[in-house]
Design a protein around this motif. Structure first.
Motif, PDB file in Angstrom:
ATOM      1  N   ALA A  66       0.874  -1.171   0.001  1.00  9.85           N
ATOM      2  CA  ALA A  66      -0.045   0.055  -0.164  1.00  9.85           C
ATOM      3  C   ALA A  66       0.917   1.166  -0.165  1.00  9.85           C
ATOM      4  N   MET A  67       1.811   1.340   0.828  1.00 17.41           N
ATOM      5  CA  MET A  67       2.646   2.768   0.903  1.00 17.41           C
ATOM      6  C   MET A  67       3.629   2.865  -0.351  1.00 17.41           C
ATOM      7  N   THR A  68       4.006   1.790  -1.191  1.00 12.35           N
ATOM      8  CA  THR A  68       4.795   1.695  -2.432  1.00 12.35           C
ATOM      9  C   THR A  68       3.850   2.366  -3.363  1.00 12.35           C
ATOM     10  N   ILE A  69       2.561   2.080  -3.603  1.00 12.87           N
ATOM     11  CA  ILE A  69       1.358   2.399  -4.286  1.00 12.87           C
ATOM     12  C   ILE A  69       1.208   3.898  -4.049  1.00 12.87           C
ATOM     13  N   HIS A  70       1.150   4.092  -2.904  1.00 10.91           N
ATOM     14  CA  HIS A  70       0.767   5.510  -2.506  1.00 10.91           C
ATOM     15  C   HIS A  70       1.559   6.351  -3.144  1.00 10.91           C
ATOM     16  N   TYR A  71       2.945   5.995  -2.942  1.00  8.01           N
ATOM     17  CA  TYR A  71       3.950   6.922  -3.595  1.00  8.01           C
ATOM     18  C   TYR A  71       4.448   6.845  -4.911  1.00  8.01           C
ATOM     19  N   LEU A  72       4.098   5.506  -5.528  1.00  5.36           N
ATOM     20  CA  LEU A  72       4.691   5.414  -6.758  1.00  5.36           C
ATOM     21  C   LEU A  72       3.985   4.761  -7.837  1.00  5.36           C
ATOM     22  N   GLY A  73       2.588   4.689  -7.411  1.00 11.57           N
ATOM     23  CA  GLY A  73       1.490   3.949  -8.204  1.00 11.57           C
ATOM     24  C   GLY A  73       1.583   2.311  -8.266  1.00 11.57           C
ATOM     25  N   ALA A  74       0.597   1.707  -8.509  1.00 10.49           N
ATOM     26  CA  ALA A  74       0.531   0.241  -8.658  1.00 10.49           C
ATOM     27  C   ALA A  74       1.208  -0.094 -10.112  1.00 10.49           C
TER      28      ALA A  74
END
Length: 483
Positions: A66-74
Motif C-alpha cells: 500500500a505504501m509503495t502504491i501511495h508514492y509510486l502507483g501500482a
C-alpha cells in the motif's frame, strides 16, 4: 499492542517472512551479475528508460504494498512496465531477477534478496531499486522526491524499532553476516537473529537514498543515464594508486555512510519516521497503534542507535568476510573502556590496498605471518584500515591484541596498510582512523572520552612504526600526547 501482534503486522506488511526450506544454489549473488542482467534487458530493449526498467522490475518482484502504491502507483497500472515485463519474462535473466529482488529470511539464518557488492559489502536490492524509482519518478514529473526516505529507510527503521521494543536499541538493528564464498557468492548467512533492518537492508536503503536523490536532482533538460551505467559507476569504480578515494568526486559505495548522512541529517529524522509510521498505519487501517505511548521513545532511542552504528562508526569488514583463519587459542577478553589508541603502519604490505580483494589478501597475508612466523595466536592488530574506504576487523573491540609490546591491554592497536616512512596515507584513510573509528570507540564505550593517541614508536623503542611521515602527521592530532 502486544509484541506478537505488532511483529505479525510488520512481517506481513513488509514481505519479510521466514520460509522453511533448505538453502538453495543458482546464480551468483553479486552486484556484477545483477548489473549484467540489467544491461541484458537494456540491450534487448534499445532506448528503454531507466524509470520503465525499475518499474518493470518492481512489477516482476510483486512489490506493490500500500505504501509503495501511495508514492509510486501500482506497477500493474503502468503500461511501460507491463510491456517491458514481457521482455524480462522472455529472457534467461528472469529467474535471477525473481530470486535477487525478493528479500526473504530462512529458518537457516540465510538472507536472500541481497547481493555482494565489489567493495565487500552486502546490499539488499529492493530498497535500492525503490529509492531509484522514487528519484526517477520525481525527475520525470518535475515534483519533489518525497517518497525516497519513507520507502528506503523510514518505514524499515520505524517498524524495526517498534517490533523489538523489549530489546536494547542497538539490538533492533542488523545484523551483518558473511558469504559462503566471496569469489562465487551464493549463500549469505547472518551473524545472529535478524531484525527488519539488517545491515544489507540499511546498505540498500542508503544507496537508494543516494542514487534516488542524484536522479531527482538532475537538471530539467538532462536525461538520466542508463540504469546499468549508473550502477556500474557507483559500485564498480576503480581507484588509482597515489590518489585513492581522495580523487573521487562522484558518489561511490564506500562513501554511502557519509553521503547518506549529508542528505538525511538536515532533516528532522524523528519527525520523518513518525510521519512515515502514521502513513503506514493509515494505509493499513491500523491507526490505533499510534495510541501506544511508547512509540515516540522507541523511535528516538532507535534513531540514536542508528546514527551511532551507521553514521558515526565506519563500516567494518568482519573477519569471516576477509577470510580470517580461526584464533589459535582462547581469546583473552579486554576490559573497556581503554585509555590508549596506538597507531601503526603495516610496513609490509608496503603499498596501500585500493579494493576489497587486495585488502582481504593483505589481511590474510598478515595473519599468516603473525601466526606462522611470529607464533602469535592471531593477526596482531585490533583493526586495520585500508585505502578502499573500509576498516577491517582484526582482534576487534573485545579481545586482547598483540600490537604494542607491554601495552596490549592498555589500548587498541590500529594500523593503516602501507609503508608511510616517506609518504602519508590518503586523507580518507586517516580520517577513518582519526575521526570515524575513534569517535565510534568513544561513543560505543570502548575508549574513554579523554583517550590518548600514541605512535607505536613512542612506547616500543626498537621500531620506527608508524613511519616518519605518518608519525609527524599524527603529532598534530587531537588526543596525541608526547611520552
Amino acid at each position: 499492542m502486544t509484541f506478537f501482534g505488532l511483529s505479525f503486522f510488520v512481517l506481513v506488511l513488509f514481505y519479510f517472512f521466514t520460509v522453511y526450506s533448505k538453502p538453495i544454489g543458482g546464480h551468483l549473488r553479486n552486484m556484477e551479475s545483477f548489473i549484467q542482467a540489467v544491461q541484458q534487458v537494456e540491450d534487448s530493449n534499445p532506448g528503454v528508460s531507466p524509470l520503465a526498467l525499475v518499474r518493470a522490475l518492481r512489477r516482476t518482484a510483486g512489490h506493490d504494498d500500500a505504501m509503495t502504491i501511495h508514492y509510486l502507483g501500482a506497477s500493474q497500472n503502468l503500461t511501460d512496465a507491463e510491456v517491458l515485463e514481457s521482455a524480462i519474462l522472455n529472457i534467461s535473466s528472469f529467474s535471477f531477477f525473481d530470486k535477487a529482488i525478493h528479500h526473504i529470511m530462512t529458518d537457516y539464518g540465510e538472507e536472500r534478496g541481497v547481493v555482494l557488492a565489489p567493495d565487500g559489502t552486502t546490499v539488499a536490492l529492493a530498497p535500492l531499486l525503490i529509492g531509484i524509482e522514487s528519484g526517477l519518478k520525481a525527475k520525470m514529473e518535475g515534483t519533489p522526491a518525497v517518497g525516497i526516505f519513507p520507502l528506503t529507510l523510514g518505514r524499515t527503521l520505524g517498524l524495526s524499532f517498534l517490533s523489538l521494543q523489549d530489546l536494547p536499541p542497538s539490538n533492533r538493528l542488523g545484523p551483518n553476516g558473511c558469504w559462503d564464498n566471496v569469489d562465487q557468492p551464493k549463500l549469505f548467512k547472518l551473524s545472529w537473529a535478524a531484525t527488519l533492518a539488517t545491515d544489507a537492508v540499511i546498505n540498500g536503503g542508503m544507496d537508494g537514498v543516494i542514487l534516488g536523490t542524484d536522479f531527482s536532482n538532475l537538471p530539467p533538460l538532462e536525461q538520466p543515464r542508463a540504469l546499468s551505467e549508473v550502477l556500474k559507476g557507483y559500485y564498480s569504480f576503480v581507484l588509482h594508486e597515489g590518489q585513492g578515494l581522495d580523487a573521487v568526486t562522484d558518489h561511490v559505495s564506500p562513501r554511502r555512510r557519509e553521503v547518506s548522512r549529508s542528505i538525511l541529517e538536515p532533516l528532522d529524522l524523528h519527525s520523518q519516521v513518525m510521519e512515515t509510521l502514521a502513513l503506514v498505519w493509515k494505509l493499513e487501517k491500523t491507526e490505533w497503534i499510534a495510541l501506544d505511548t511508547g512509540v515516540g521513545k522507541a523511535v528516538k532511542d532507535g534513531l540514536e542507535a542508528f546514527v551511532h552504528k551507521y553514521w558515526d562508526c565506519p563500516q567494518i569488514i568482519p573477519r569471516c568476510q576477509w577470510g580470517a583463519k580461526p584464533y589459535q587459542s582462547t581469546p583473552i577478553p579486554l576490559s573497556p573502556p581503554l585509555e590508549f589508541l596506538y597507531v601503526h603502519h603495516t610496513y609490509e604490505p608496503s603499498s596501500p590496498c585500493l579494493n576489497f580483494p587486495n585488502c582481504s589478501r593483505n589481511m590474510r597475508a598478515m595473519q599468516r605471518f603473525h601466526q606462522e612466523d611470529r607464533g602469535w595466536n592471531d593477526i596482531g592488530y585490533s583493526f586495520v584500515v585500508g585505502s578502499d574506504g573500509y576498516v577491517y576487523e582484526g582482534r576487534g573491540w573485545n579481545h586482547l591484541g598483540t600490537h604494542t609490546r607491554g601495552h596490549n591491554s592498555d589500548g587498541y592497536g590500529v594500523s593503516i596498510i602501507g609503508n608511510y616512512t616517506a609518504t602519508l596515507p590518503s586523507r580518507h584513510a586517516t580520517d577513518l582512523l582519526r575521526h570515524r573509528l575513534a569517535r565510534c570507540a568513544v561513543n560505543g564505550g570502548f575508549l574513554v572520552a579523554n583517550f590518548t593517541i600514541h605512535g607505536h614508536r613512542q612506547v616500543v623503542s626498537y621500531t620506527s612504526c608508524p613511519g616518519d611521515a605518518f608519525f609527524s602527521e599524527i603529532r598534530s592530532w587531537e588526543h596525541f600526547r608526547e611520552t
